[in-house]
Design a protein around this motif. Structure first.
Motif, PDB file in Angstrom:
ATOM      1  N   TYR A 167      46.939   5.721  82.156  1.00  0.00           N
ATOM      2  CA  TYR A 167      47.491   4.219  82.337  1.00  0.00           C
ATOM      3  C   TYR A 167      48.612   3.981  81.300  1.00  0.00           C
ATOM      4  O   TYR A 167      48.484   4.644  80.586  1.00  0.00           O
ATOM      5  CB  TYR A 167      46.427   3.008  82.523  1.00  0.00           C
ATOM      6  CG  TYR A 167      45.818   2.791  81.094  1.00  0.00           C
ATOM      7  CD1 TYR A 167      44.847   3.692  80.367  1.00  0.00           C
ATOM      8  CD2 TYR A 167      46.162   1.962  80.241  1.00  0.00           C
ATOM      9  CE1 TYR A 167      44.456   3.705  79.259  1.00  0.00           C
ATOM     10  CE2 TYR A 167      45.683   1.787  79.029  1.00  0.00           C
ATOM     11  CZ  TYR A 167      44.808   2.636  78.520  1.00  0.00           C
ATOM     12  OH  TYR A 167      44.326   2.740  77.268  1.00  0.00           O
ATOM     13  N   GLN A 192      36.851  -5.544  78.277  1.00  0.00           N
ATOM     14  CA  GLN A 192      37.123  -4.535  79.228  1.00  0.00           C
ATOM     15  C   GLN A 192      36.480  -4.549  80.687  1.00  0.00           C
ATOM     16  O   GLN A 192      37.016  -4.421  81.715  1.00  0.00           O
ATOM     17  CB  GLN A 192      37.251  -3.089  78.838  1.00  0.00           C
ATOM     18  CG  GLN A 192      37.707  -1.975  79.444  1.00  0.00           C
ATOM     19  CD  GLN A 192      37.608  -0.472  78.603  1.00  0.00           C
ATOM     20  OE1 GLN A 192      37.716  -0.541  77.484  1.00  0.00           O
ATOM     21  NE2 GLN A 192      37.970   0.431  79.413  1.00  0.00           N
ATOM     22  N   TYR A 221      39.013  -5.174  83.864  1.00  0.00           N
ATOM     23  CA  TYR A 221      39.633  -3.854  84.264  1.00  0.00           C
ATOM     24  C   TYR A 221      39.492  -3.899  85.907  1.00  0.00           C
ATOM     25  O   TYR A 221      40.422  -2.810  86.033  1.00  0.00           O
ATOM     26  CB  TYR A 221      38.982  -2.784  83.411  1.00  0.00           C
ATOM     27  CG  TYR A 221      37.787  -2.065  84.055  1.00  0.00           C
ATOM     28  CD1 TYR A 221      36.576  -2.586  84.136  1.00  0.00           C
ATOM     29  CD2 TYR A 221      38.047  -0.648  84.557  1.00  0.00           C
ATOM     30  CE1 TYR A 221      35.698  -1.673  84.727  1.00  0.00           C
ATOM     31  CE2 TYR A 221      37.123  -0.020  85.147  1.00  0.00           C
ATOM     32  CZ  TYR A 221      35.885  -0.609  85.011  1.00  0.00           C
ATOM     33  OH  TYR A 221      34.980   0.204  85.815  1.00  0.00           O
ATOM     34  N   LEU A 244      42.953  -3.392  88.271  1.00  0.00           N
ATOM     35  CA  LEU A 244      44.313  -2.847  87.717  1.00  0.00           C
ATOM     36  C   LEU A 244      44.078  -2.037  86.448  1.00  0.00           C
ATOM     37  O   LEU A 244      45.178  -1.564  85.863  1.00  0.00           O
ATOM     38  CB  LEU A 244      45.292  -4.015  87.618  1.00  0.00           C
ATOM     39  CG  LEU A 244      45.686  -4.572  89.059  1.00  0.00           C
ATOM     40  CD1 LEU A 244      46.769  -5.440  88.734  1.00  0.00           C
ATOM     41  CD2 LEU A 244      45.980  -3.630  90.080  1.00  0.00           C
ATOM     42  N   GLY A 245      42.883  -1.940  86.064  1.00  0.00           N
ATOM     43  CA  GLY A 245      42.731  -1.214  84.563  1.00  0.00           C
ATOM     44  C   GLY A 245      42.653  -1.879  83.333  1.00  0.00           C
ATOM     45  O   GLY A 245      42.862  -3.123  83.450  1.00  0.00           O
ATOM     46  N   PHE A 282      43.338  -3.849  80.061  1.00  0.00           N
ATOM     47  CA  PHE A 282      44.809  -4.652  79.603  1.00  0.00           C
ATOM     48  C   PHE A 282      44.614  -5.157  78.309  1.00  0.00           C
ATOM     49  O   PHE A 282      44.834  -4.530  77.246  1.00  0.00           O
ATOM     50  CB  PHE A 282      44.889  -5.665  80.703  1.00  0.00           C
ATOM     51  CG  PHE A 282      46.057  -6.480  80.648  1.00  0.00           C
ATOM     52  CD1 PHE A 282      47.378  -5.747  80.548  1.00  0.00           C
ATOM     53  CD2 PHE A 282      45.932  -7.910  80.582  1.00  0.00           C
ATOM     54  CE1 PHE A 282      48.451  -6.689  80.284  1.00  0.00           C
ATOM     55  CE2 PHE A 282      47.297  -8.602  80.234  1.00  0.00           C
ATOM     56  CZ  PHE A 282      48.396  -7.882  80.388  1.00  0.00           C
ATOM     57  N   THR A 322      55.173  -5.734  81.759  1.00  0.00           N
ATOM     58  CA  THR A 322      53.855  -6.074  82.130  1.00  0.00           C
ATOM     59  C   THR A 322      53.886  -6.583  83.272  1.00  0.00           C
ATOM     60  O   THR A 322      54.890  -7.389  83.775  1.00  0.00           O
ATOM     61  CB  THR A 322      53.115  -7.049  81.248  1.00  0.00           C
ATOM     62  OG1 THR A 322      52.966  -6.631  79.992  1.00  0.00           O
ATOM     63  CG2 THR A 322      51.585  -7.210  81.752  1.00  0.00           C
ATOM     64  N   TYR A 366      48.544  -5.422  84.471  1.00  0.00           N
ATOM     65  CA  TYR A 366      48.546  -4.089  83.807  1.00  0.00           C
ATOM     66  C   TYR A 366      49.887  -3.812  83.305  1.00  0.00           C
ATOM     67  O   TYR A 366      50.995  -4.725  83.555  1.00  0.00           O
ATOM     68  CB  TYR A 366      48.229  -3.218  84.815  1.00  0.00           C
ATOM     69  CG  TYR A 366      49.238  -2.879  86.111  1.00  0.00           C
ATOM     70  CD1 TYR A 366      49.593  -3.923  87.119  1.00  0.00           C
ATOM     71  CD2 TYR A 366      50.113  -1.942  85.804  1.00  0.00           C
ATOM     72  CE1 TYR A 366      50.687  -3.554  87.816  1.00  0.00           C
ATOM     73  CE2 TYR A 366      51.385  -1.721  86.759  1.00  0.00           C
ATOM     74  CZ  TYR A 366      51.336  -2.598  87.707  1.00  0.00           C
ATOM     75  OH  TYR A 366      52.577  -2.413  88.591  1.00  0.00           O
ATOM     76  N   HIS A 367      49.816  -3.004  82.383  1.00  0.00           N
ATOM     77  CA  HIS A 367      50.880  -2.426  81.679  1.00  0.00           C
ATOM     78  C   HIS A 367      52.016  -1.688  82.623  1.00  0.00           C
ATOM     79  O   HIS A 367      51.382  -0.836  82.965  1.00  0.00           O
ATOM     80  CB  HIS A 367      50.664  -1.806  80.354  1.00  0.00           C
ATOM     81  CG  HIS A 367      49.803  -2.647  79.519  1.00  0.00           C
ATOM     82  ND1 HIS A 367      48.405  -1.979  78.951  1.00  0.00           N
ATOM     83  CD2 HIS A 367      50.066  -3.853  78.862  1.00  0.00           C
ATOM     84  CE1 HIS A 367      48.123  -2.966  78.338  1.00  0.00           C
ATOM     85  NE2 HIS A 367      48.968  -3.935  78.119  1.00  0.00           N
ATOM     86  N   TYR A 374      44.198   5.271  91.694  1.00  0.00           N
ATOM     87  CA  TYR A 374      44.189   4.209  91.040  1.00  0.00           C
ATOM     88  C   TYR A 374      42.753   3.892  90.395  1.00  0.00           C
ATOM     89  O   TYR A 374      42.830   2.875  89.645  1.00  0.00           O
ATOM     90  CB  TYR A 374      44.924   2.841  91.699  1.00  0.00           C
ATOM     91  CG  TYR A 374      43.830   2.068  92.513  1.00  0.00           C
ATOM     92  CD1 TYR A 374      43.244   2.741  93.612  1.00  0.00           C
ATOM     93  CD2 TYR A 374      43.431   0.824  92.199  1.00  0.00           C
ATOM     94  CE1 TYR A 374      42.629   1.890  94.501  1.00  0.00           C
ATOM     95  CE2 TYR A 374      42.687   0.096  92.933  1.00  0.00           C
ATOM     96  CZ  TYR A 374      42.231   0.596  93.896  1.00  0.00           C
ATOM     97  OH  TYR A 374      41.065  -0.022  94.870  1.00  0.00           O
ATOM     98  N   GLY A 420      43.831   1.870  87.231  1.00  0.00           N
ATOM     99  CA  GLY A 420      44.739   1.079  87.729  1.00  0.00           C
ATOM    100  C   GLY A 420      46.124   2.117  87.938  1.00  0.00           C
ATOM    101  O   GLY A 420      46.145   3.250  88.224  1.00  0.00           O
ATOM    102  N   HIS A 458      48.325 -13.059  77.811  1.00  0.00           N
ATOM    103  CA  HIS A 458      48.628 -11.560  77.233  1.00  0.00           C
ATOM    104  C   HIS A 458      48.494 -11.528  75.817  1.00  0.00           C
ATOM    105  O   HIS A 458      47.948 -10.338  75.239  1.00  0.00           O
ATOM    106  CB  HIS A 458      49.962 -11.355  77.595  1.00  0.00           C
ATOM    107  CG  HIS A 458      50.325  -9.940  77.782  1.00  0.00           C
ATOM    108  ND1 HIS A 458      49.871  -8.885  77.007  1.00  0.00           N
ATOM    109  CD2 HIS A 458      51.409  -9.398  78.631  1.00  0.00           C
ATOM    110  CE1 HIS A 458      50.574  -7.885  77.150  1.00  0.00           C
ATOM    111  NE2 HIS A 458      51.297  -7.964  78.370  1.00  0.00           N
TER     112      HIS A 458
END
Lengths: 434, 434
Positions: free
Chosen positions: A169, A253, A257, A260-261, A263, B135, B169-170, B257, B261, B346
Motif C-alpha cells: 500500500y 487500524q 482499514y 481502503l487499507g 491510514f 491522499t 487511503y494514501h 485490494y 487497499g 488526517h
C-alpha cells in the motif's frame, strides 16, 4: 576471505566495519548544515570536508560531482547511479585500508583526519534521503500468515493474491523520520469493547501501539510514467537498505482499514535507521530467499538471481526504568518477495519512480514465538503478555518505552555489515480539548 | 450582486470570469521555464512578466515576495498564506475591473498588456503544485453506497465506519499529472472469468479501465509531526480546488485490494485540472453539504460552518471518431465530508502536512442513473452498456477515448467560477515480451 584491516582502530564487533561504508547525512556544531558522510567504526568521515580538501583527488570520475556531498540529502549522490556508488565506496575502503594504495589521502594527512574524521557521538543524524513517495509492502510470509490466523483463522490466513504478487500500500512520506525522533502516541477513533457492540467509535489515545520490524530500500534511478521497470533491470534502480519501524496503532487500524487499507493507523510515524547500507555492501550476503510454491508470472520471475539478504534482525525494548529486553530475533530471509520484485510489480502498470522513493518490506517474522516482528503477533493481539527484564509486562507499548531495531550481515569479527540502530521512544499523546 | 464587469472582453459563459482568477503554471515558446499565471476569459495573465514589469507596484504587501511568481510551481505562493492569496486575487480583480481603481497598471499600459496577457491557447500548462503527499478520500456517499451494493448488497453497502470518519487511503503522488497528459492503459494481474475459478491470475492489460470524478484540494499551510490541525483552523490550511480524475483499473483492483487497499489499480495516473481555484473564489458558493445522520466525534464537528461548495460537475467521453457524449452530471453537494473535515481527520493522529499536499474527495455521484461519477456504477461493473452519440457502446474505456471533466459554480452569465477542463486520453498498453 579475511576481514579487511584498516589503519584506523575499529572495534571488531562494529557494524560499521571496513566492509560496510554506509552513507548518511550529518551535521555538527561546526557545520550545522546537513551534509553527507560515511560511517566507519566509531567515526563519521565528513564527505563535505573530505571532498573540499581534495580527499577525492585520486578519483577523477567523482571530480565533477563533488558538490553532491554538500547536499542536505543523499538524493543527488544516489542519482549518480550504482557504478558511481561502487567506485566511491571502494575508493573510500582503499583510503582506510591498512597498507592501502592511498596513505597520503587520510592516514598520513593529520590535518584532514582532524577535520573530516568525527566521532559519531558528536554527529547529529538527519533523514538520509528526501522521500517523495513511500510504499510499504507485506512480504514477510510468516507475519502475513500469523496475522491472517489471528483475524481469519488458519484456513483463510493468506489471501488468494498473497503469493502471486507482493501486496503493498502507499504509505505517508511526510511522516518518515530518522532514528531517535520521538514518536507521539496517536489519538483517533477506536472501538472499545463496549463501543464494539454498537459499532460506535470513541475518541481515544491509541491503546494498542505496536512496532513493525522491517527493511526499507531506497530507489536511485527514476522511471517514467507508463514505463515498467523490468525485473532484470530492477537491481540497478536500488541504492541501499535501512532498517524501518512501521509504528502501528492496532486499534485505530481495526476500525478504519476496511475497505481502503491502513491510514491513520500508520501515518503518525515511520522510523528509519540513519545510515544507508549500499546494495554493493550487501551483495556478499545475497541469497535466494524463501521458496515460493506459487508459479510467478514472468514479470516477477527473477530466475536464478539472488536478491534476498541474510540480515540478522533484532528488536529490543527499553522501559523508562532503563531496563532493556530483547523481544524478538529474526532474519530477513523470511521475505517471500525481494526488492527487485517489489519494484517490478509497483511499476508494471506504469507508476513512475523518483530518486529517493522508499520501499518497505513489510513486517519480518520467523516461525517460532521469539521470532516475531511485532507485538500483535507476540501477544496474540493483546490476549497474552510478554514479560520484560525486571518483571514489567507488556501487551503493547507504553509511554516512555524505547524500541531499538538492529540488523547485521555476517558473523565474522572485523567484517560485519550492519545498519546502526533504528530507535524511537514513545511520547504521551497530545491532550486535546473540544 | 451584478457580475463584475471587466474592460477586457470576456465571454459571458467563460468559466474564468472576473469572479474567479484561478492560478496556474504556464510556459510559452518565449518563456519556456514554467512560471505562474492567472486565467481570465480567454487569456492568461503571466504573473512573472506582470510582477517584473511593476504590475504589483500598487500592492506593497506582495513586493518582498514577487519572486514566487517566477517559481515552477505555486508552492511558494501558496505558502504565503490565505490572507496574501486574498489580497493578490482581489488586487488582480481590481486591475481588470472596468472603471477600476488601477487603469494605468494594465488597461492603459499597452506594453504590459502585450507582454503579459497571453491567449490561453498559446500557453502550455504544467502541474500547478509540487505534490509531496497525495491522499484520496471516499467521501462521495452515493458512490460509496452504490459500489457497496454492487459488491456486498444493499444491507451491507456502507461499512460501519463510513459515516463516522472520512475513509481514505494514501495515493501515489508521483503519478499525479496535469490535464491533457495521455494516460497509458496499465498492465497487471487480473482474474479472467476462467482464472477466477482457480483464483489464478493472468497477466493482461486492464480490461475494466474507468474514471473517477472527484475534486482535489491543495494544502497551503504546513503542520508538524504529532500536531493535529483543529477543525476550526483547517480552512486556513487550504489553498484551492481542482478537478481530479482518479483513473481506476477495476479488474486489477478487484484482485489486489484485499487487505491493504487499492495500489496498482490507481497509481498509473491521476489527472488534475491545470488551474487552481482559490478557496476565496469558492466562498460565495459555500453551503452546508450533505446531512450526516451519524453524530460526529467533536474533532470532526464543523458546527455551523459551511465548507461544501455547490459545484456542478460533468463528465464527457470523446471517442477516437471525434464524437462527444455527456456521460454524467452531478454536483459536489454529494460529499458527506468536507475538506476541512478530511484534514482534521488526517492529522488527528499527528500525520504532518507539507505545502502542496493534495486531498482527493473521492468519487462524486448523485442518486439517479445519469448522475454517476464512474463507469463502474453506470454499467453495474460491466454488466450493462452505455450508448454514446453515434451508437458506439461502452462498458469501460477503450483506447483512444478522451475523458473530460468540467466543473462550475453558479449559473449567472459573466460571474461563473469554473475549473477549466480536466482531460485525459487513453493510450494503448505497453506491449511487453518476456
Amino acid at each position: 576471505m579475511a576481514p579487511l584491516k584498516s589503519w584506523l582502530q575499529i572495534n571488531a564487533k562494529s557494524h560499521f566495519s571496513l566492509h560496510n561504508i554506509p552513507f548518511g547525512i550529518i551535521s555538527t556544531p561546526d557545520t550545522p548544515e546537513p551534509h553527507a558522510a560515511v560511517a566507519i567504526g566509531e567515526y563519521a568521515l565528513d564527505l563535505q570536508v573530505f571532498s573540499q580538501q581534495n580527499g577525492f583527488s585520486a578519483l577523477s570520475i567523482i571530480q565533477p560531482h563533488q558538490k553532491v556531498f554538500s547536499e542536505p540529502t543523499l538524493n543527488a549522490f544516489a542519482a549518480l547511479g550504482r557504478p558511481i556508488h561502487r567506485v566511491v565506496r571502494e575508493y573510500l575502503q582503499s583510503v582506510f585500508l591498512d597498507n592501502g594504495p592511498f596513505p597520503d589521502v587520510l592516514e598520513k594527512n593529520e590535518q584532514l583526519r582532524k577535520a573530516a574524521l568525527l566521532p559519531l557521538k558528536d554527529c547529529k543524524m538527519h533523514l538520509p534521503m528526501f522521500i517523495h513517495d513511500y510504499t510499504d509492502f507485506y512480504a514477510g510470509l510468516n507475519h502475513a500468515y500469523n496475522v491472517g490466523v489471528l483475524f481469519r483463522g488458519p484456513q483463510n490466513a493468506l489471501q488468494p493474491n498473497y503469493k502471486h504478487l507482493p501486496v503493498g500500500y502507499h504509505g505517508r512520506a511526510s511522516s518518515v523520520v530518522v532514528s531517535s525522533t520521538p514518536i507521539r502516541r496517536p489519538n483517533g477513533q477506536i472501538l472499545t469493547n463496549l463501543a464494539a457492540e454498537k459499532k460506535e467509535p470513541v475518541f481515544s489515545e491509541c491503546k494498542k501501539l505496536d512496532i513493525e520490524l522491517e527493511l526499507g530500500c531506497f530507489v536511485c534511478k527514476p522511471s517514467q510514467l507508463g514505463e515498467p521497470v523490468r525485473i532484470e533491470d530492477a537491481p540497478e534502480h536500488l541504492f541501499g537498505v535501512v532498517l524501518l519501524n512501521d509504528w502501528s496503532a492496532r486499534d485505530i487500524q481495526a476500525w478504519e482499514y476496511v475497505p481502503l487499507g491502513p491510514f491513520n493507523a500508520k501515518n503518525f510515524g515511520t522510523t528509519i535507521s540513519a545510515w544507508v547500507v549500499l546494495m554493493d555492501a550487501l551483495e556478499p550476503f545475497a541469497n535466494a530467499g524463501m521458496a515460493n510454491d506459487t508459479e510467478l508470472l514472468p514479470y516477477l520471475d527473477e530466475k536464478d538471481r539472488k536478491s534476498n539478504y541474510a540480515i540478522d534482525l533484532s528488536v529490543s525494548l527499553t522501559t523508562s526504568s532503563g531496563k532493556t529486553t530483547n523481544i524478538g530475533k529474526t532474519s530477513a530471509k523470511n521475505l517471500l518477495f525481494s526488492f527487485p520484485q517489489m519494484l517490478a510489480h509497483h511499476t508494471i502498470g506504469g507508476c513512475p519512480f523518483n530518486v529517493g522513493d522508499l520501499l518497505g518490506s513489510g513486517t519480518i517474522s520467523g516461525e517460532s514465538k521469539n521470532e516475531k516482528g511485532c507485538l500483535l503477533e507476540q501477544t496474540d493481539n493483546g490476549k497474552t503478555e510478554i514479560t520484560l527484564e525486571g518483571g514489567e509486562k507488556r501487551k503493547f507499548l507504553e509511554n516512555g518505552d524505547t524500541v531499538t531495531l538492529t540488523g547485521v550481515c555476517g558473523s565474522e569479527e572485523g567484517a560485519l555489515v550492519g545498519f546502526g540502530d533504528c530507535v524511537g521512544r514513545i511520547d504521551p499523546a497530545v491532550q486535546l480539548s473540544f
